[in-house]
Motif scaffolding. Structure first.
Motif, PDB file in Angstrom:
ATOM      1  N   LEU A   8       0.639  -1.395   0.162  1.00  0.00           N
ATOM      2  CA  LEU A   8      -0.099  -0.095   0.091  1.00  0.00           C
ATOM      3  C   LEU A   8       0.981   1.248   0.145  1.00  0.00           C
ATOM      4  CD1 LEU A   8      -2.570   1.723   0.318  1.00  0.00           C
ATOM      5  CD2 LEU A   8      -2.614   1.203   2.785  1.00  0.00           C
ATOM      6  N   VAL A   9       0.615   2.217  -1.004  1.00  0.00           N
ATOM      7  CA  VAL A   9       1.096   3.489  -0.795  1.00  0.00           C
ATOM      8  C   VAL A   9       0.246   4.541  -0.489  1.00  0.00           C
ATOM      9  CG1 VAL A   9       2.206   5.229  -2.559  1.00  0.00           C
ATOM     10  CG2 VAL A   9       3.032   2.712  -2.780  1.00  0.00           C
ATOM     11  N   VAL A  35       2.711  -4.542   3.286  1.00  0.00           N
ATOM     12  CA  VAL A  35       3.668  -3.323   3.486  1.00  0.00           C
ATOM     13  C   VAL A  35       3.176  -2.256   3.131  1.00  0.00           C
ATOM     14  CG1 VAL A  35       5.836  -2.502   2.505  1.00  0.00           C
ATOM     15  CG2 VAL A  35       5.299  -4.822   2.137  1.00  0.00           C
ATOM     16  N   VAL A  36       3.529  -1.240   4.040  1.00  0.00           N
ATOM     17  CA  VAL A  36       3.042   0.314   3.722  1.00  0.00           C
ATOM     18  C   VAL A  36       4.178   1.247   3.357  1.00  0.00           C
ATOM     19  CG1 VAL A  36       2.095   2.021   5.037  1.00  0.00           C
ATOM     20  CG2 VAL A  36       0.918  -0.183   5.124  1.00  0.00           C
ATOM     21  N   GLN A  37       3.820   1.969   2.243  1.00  0.00           N
ATOM     22  CA  GLN A  37       4.836   3.043   2.215  1.00  0.00           C
ATOM     23  C   GLN A  37       4.131   4.306   2.495  1.00  0.00           C
ATOM     24  OE1 GLN A  37       6.514   5.470  -1.967  1.00  0.00           O
ATOM     25  NE2 GLN A  37       6.757   3.389  -1.980  1.00  0.00           N
ATOM     26  N   LEU A  66       6.826  -0.762   7.606  1.00  0.00           N
ATOM     27  CA  LEU A  66       6.633   0.643   7.083  1.00  0.00           C
ATOM     28  C   LEU A  66       7.813   1.466   6.356  1.00  0.00           C
ATOM     29  CD1 LEU A  66       4.821   3.219   6.888  1.00  0.00           C
ATOM     30  CD2 LEU A  66       6.044   4.077   9.039  1.00  0.00           C
ATOM     31  N   ILE A  67       7.595   1.928   5.089  1.00  0.00           N
ATOM     32  CA  ILE A  67       8.708   2.252   4.363  1.00  0.00           C
ATOM     33  C   ILE A  67       8.402   3.726   4.250  1.00  0.00           C
ATOM     34  CG2 ILE A  67       9.667   2.068   1.962  1.00  0.00           C
ATOM     35  CD1 ILE A  67       9.519  -0.975   2.097  1.00  0.00           C
ATOM     36  N   VAL A  68       9.246   4.701   4.226  1.00  0.00           N
ATOM     37  CA  VAL A  68       9.025   5.984   4.019  1.00  0.00           C
ATOM     38  C   VAL A  68       9.498   6.452   2.639  1.00  0.00           C
ATOM     39  CG1 VAL A  68       9.732   8.307   4.822  1.00  0.00           C
ATOM     40  CG2 VAL A  68       9.402   6.591   6.578  1.00  0.00           C
ATOM     41  N   ASN A  69       8.580   7.072   1.975  1.00  0.00           N
ATOM     42  CA  ASN A  69       8.866   7.714   0.471  1.00  0.00           C
ATOM     43  C   ASN A  69       9.950   8.835   0.619  1.00  0.00           C
ATOM     44  OD1 ASN A  69       8.292   9.724  -1.612  1.00  0.00           O
ATOM     45  ND2 ASN A  69       7.901   7.747  -2.309  1.00  0.00           N
ATOM     46  N   VAL A 194      -0.496  -0.612  -4.586  1.00  0.00           N
ATOM     47  CA  VAL A 194      -1.547  -0.043  -4.758  1.00  0.00           C
ATOM     48  C   VAL A 194      -1.892   1.177  -4.041  1.00  0.00           C
ATOM     49  CG1 VAL A 194      -4.260  -0.662  -4.728  1.00  0.00           C
ATOM     50  CG2 VAL A 194      -2.735  -2.392  -5.167  1.00  0.00           C
ATOM     51  N   VAL A 195      -2.433   2.199  -4.673  1.00  0.00           N
ATOM     52  CA  VAL A 195      -2.743   3.525  -4.108  1.00  0.00           C
ATOM     53  C   VAL A 195      -4.428   3.823  -4.003  1.00  0.00           C
ATOM     54  CG1 VAL A 195      -2.540   5.841  -4.168  1.00  0.00           C
ATOM     55  CG2 VAL A 195      -0.734   4.240  -5.000  1.00  0.00           C
ATOM     56  N   SER A 196      -4.920   3.997  -4.972  1.00  0.00           N
ATOM     57  CA  SER A 196      -6.294   4.578  -5.075  1.00  0.00           C
ATOM     58  C   SER A 196      -7.319   3.547  -4.859  1.00  0.00           C
ATOM     59  CB  SER A 196      -6.699   5.257  -6.448  1.00  0.00           C
ATOM     60  OG  SER A 196      -6.546   4.505  -7.459  1.00  0.00           O
ATOM     61  N   GLU A 197      -7.063   2.145  -5.313  1.00  0.00           N
ATOM     62  CA  GLU A 197      -7.905   1.052  -5.206  1.00  0.00           C
ATOM     63  C   GLU A 197      -8.463   1.016  -3.582  1.00  0.00           C
ATOM     64  OE1 GLU A 197     -10.401  -2.337  -6.966  1.00  0.00           O
ATOM     65  OE2 GLU A 197      -9.607  -0.200  -7.380  1.00  0.00           O
TER      66      GLU A 197
END
Length: 522
Positions: A8-9, A35-37, A66-69, A194-197
């Protein structure tokens, strides 16, 4: 070991009105996000730090990394698992020095050069895309499509680098993304971003769970078509037995074959379909495609007359057929004749998965980007491929489907096996639409294979071997019938040949197949 399956972004600006970001995040984790970005492009440092800190607490609750952009400082401050870096962000080598040992670094890649650099620089994973067009990010690089992802994945063979596809991925295109994004050496994606979904959903838990269900189904079933068979599974006798079973099934069950085909040869194609024992429906309107996909047993898409209304129907019909797990036969007629046709074919093959691609040498050369054979309109010119067996096998591996290369000698491959068929008659080349009729014959026999699959306790799942035999059977039916028609006393030339061909297709017997088939299996 990180599970990149559902990545997930975040994007707070996309949240539905009244939806709390932290509640949405937690629900997505409950739905199966692995995973979360966290991405905050327009937030000042203090606010970003606050959001990242609270996000980290929620992710820790579900043991999700958690991953940071981009922001190494924020990643350090909240003790994130790692960072994701774009092409214009901090170099991987510098980020690696700043981050603690064991930190994960991902890099966005759009082309081969960027991918090779990410591998050399020591990235732990790459985000490949954009796969589809997306409204969540301004794209400054081209959409590469699912087939482009497969080409990049091949470079990851033998490396520990993981791969995640990103860009416009949604529930309706996820299966196509997973199935199409595989290298010729079967290197597949490790996950999808995935973002918007999820973020735009008022029910993020259900949205994430739906995506997880598709991911699980893909991994458990092998997707739309099962994996390639080994060469030892086929010989001439087993192939002919399979073709004869399909021929009988077509005549017994009269399967419905949906055809979006060349306007020049609609009547010929319909008549050939009926003669074989199948039933044609020649519908092109996009609004009909979902309903027709529920009742048909195969789809033929032929781009001979590529008008806009038919093209819209082609795009939707293939997607609906994939969703219903129906075989799709694709004939890229004249693909090398214009940039418009090349672009249309590329869009179609990125949007849905073909079960069979049929073309002459020039058309398949244009599809594969080869200069060995050229196209002149819908015809091939040149001396041919130096190694047609290797060529057709390689195209089948790349496109993950059965490929039929038609000509004086027909070559058919499932990516492992190659059938060489030497039947036919020169009069086939002297009538309009013989190639289109070949597509109809293949689609009719693939429909028969679909019927057999449903009757063999396989939950109606079509495997690659079914359409391999269907393609061989369709070509043999046409070429053997052509030989028989040409021998008739009432056939004087092209004008009397086609009616005789329809007669012979309708009277084709098991004995004709066994006695006349000239076939090799490599």
């Amino acid at each position: 070991m990180i599970d990149y399956s559902l990545y997930l972004v975040t994007g707070r600006e996309l949240l539905p009105q009244g939806q709390d970001y932290f509640d949405s995040l937690e629900q997505s984790l409950q739905g199966g996000v692995t995973v979360v970005q966290i991405r905050e492009k327009n937030t000042d440092t203090r606010e970003f730090l606050d959001i990242a800190s609270k996000s980290k607490i929620i992710c820790d609750r579900y043991n999700v990394p958690l991953i940071v952009n981009d922001r190494v400082d924020i990643a350090l401050a909240v003790q994130a698992t790692g960072v994701h870096i774009g092409q214009t962000d901090m170099p991987v080598s510098v980020a690696r020095k700043l981050l603690p040992g064991g930190s994960v670094i991902g890099v966005s890649c759009n082309n081969l050069q960027e991918l090779e650099k990410a591998i050399t620089d020591g990235a732990d994973y790459v985000g490949i895309g954009a796969v589809w067009s997306t409204s969540t990010k301004n794209l400054d690089k081209p959409v590469i499509g699912v087939r482009g992802v497969g080409e990049l994945l091949q470079k990851l063979d033998g490396t520990p680098v993981k791969a995640v596809a990103i860009g416009g991925i949604k529930a309706q295109n996820l299966l196509r993304t997973l199935h199409g994004s595989v290298s010729t050496t079967n290197r597949a994606l490790d996950g999808v971003a995935v973002v918007s979904e999820i973020v735009t959903s008022t029910r993020p838990r259900e949205a994430a769970a739906s995506l997880c269900k598709i991911l699980s189904a893909f991994r458990n079933s092998g997707a739309i078509l099962k994996a390639m068979r080994t060469r030892s599974e086929y010989n001439v006798e087993s192939v002919l037995n399979g073709v004869i079973r399909i021929m009988a099934c077509v005549r017994e069950h009269n399967p419905l074959v949906h055809q979006i085909t060349n306007n020049v040869s609609i009547t010929q194609s319909a008549n050939a379909t009926i003669a074989l024992g199948a039933s044609p429906i020649m519908a092109t309107t996009a609004q009909e495609m979902e309903d027709i996909s529920r009742i048909n047993e195969a789809l033929l898409v032929n781009i001979g007359t590529l008008v806009s209304t038919a093209y819209e129907g082609m795009v939707l019909a293939g997607s609906c057929a994939n969703a219903q797990k129906k075989p799709v036969v694709f004939d890229p007629v004249g693909v090398g004749a214009s940039r418009f046709r090349k672009g249309a074919v590329n869009t179609l093959l990125n949007t849905w998965q073909a079960s069979v691609i049929k073309g002459n040498a020039g058309e398949l050369a244009a599809l594969a980007g080869s200069n060995e054979v050229q196209s002149k309109g819908v015809d091939s010119i040149g001396s041919g491929f130096r190694d047609p067996v290797a060529f057709v096998r390689n195209v089948a591996q790349k496109e993950r489907c059965v490929v039929v290369m038609s000509g004086k000698t027909d070559y058919i491959s499932d990516g492992t096996n190659v059938a060489i068929l030497s039947n036919g008659h020169e009069l086939l080349g002297r009538i309009t639409g013989s190639g289109c009729v070949a597509g109809s014959c293949i689609a009719s026999y693939c429909a028969g294979a679909m019927n057999l699959a449903q009757g063999e306790d396989r939950e109606g799942k079509l495997v690659l071997g079914d359409v391999f035999l269907g393609a061989i059977g369709g070509i043999l039916a046409l070429t053997i019938s052509a030989e028989l028609a040409a021998m008739r006393e009432d056939v004087k030339g092209p004008g009397t040949f086609f009616p005789a061909l329809i007669d012979e297709l309708s009277m084709l017997s098991t004995r004709n197949i066994r006695e006349r088939a000239r076939i090799q299996i490599l």
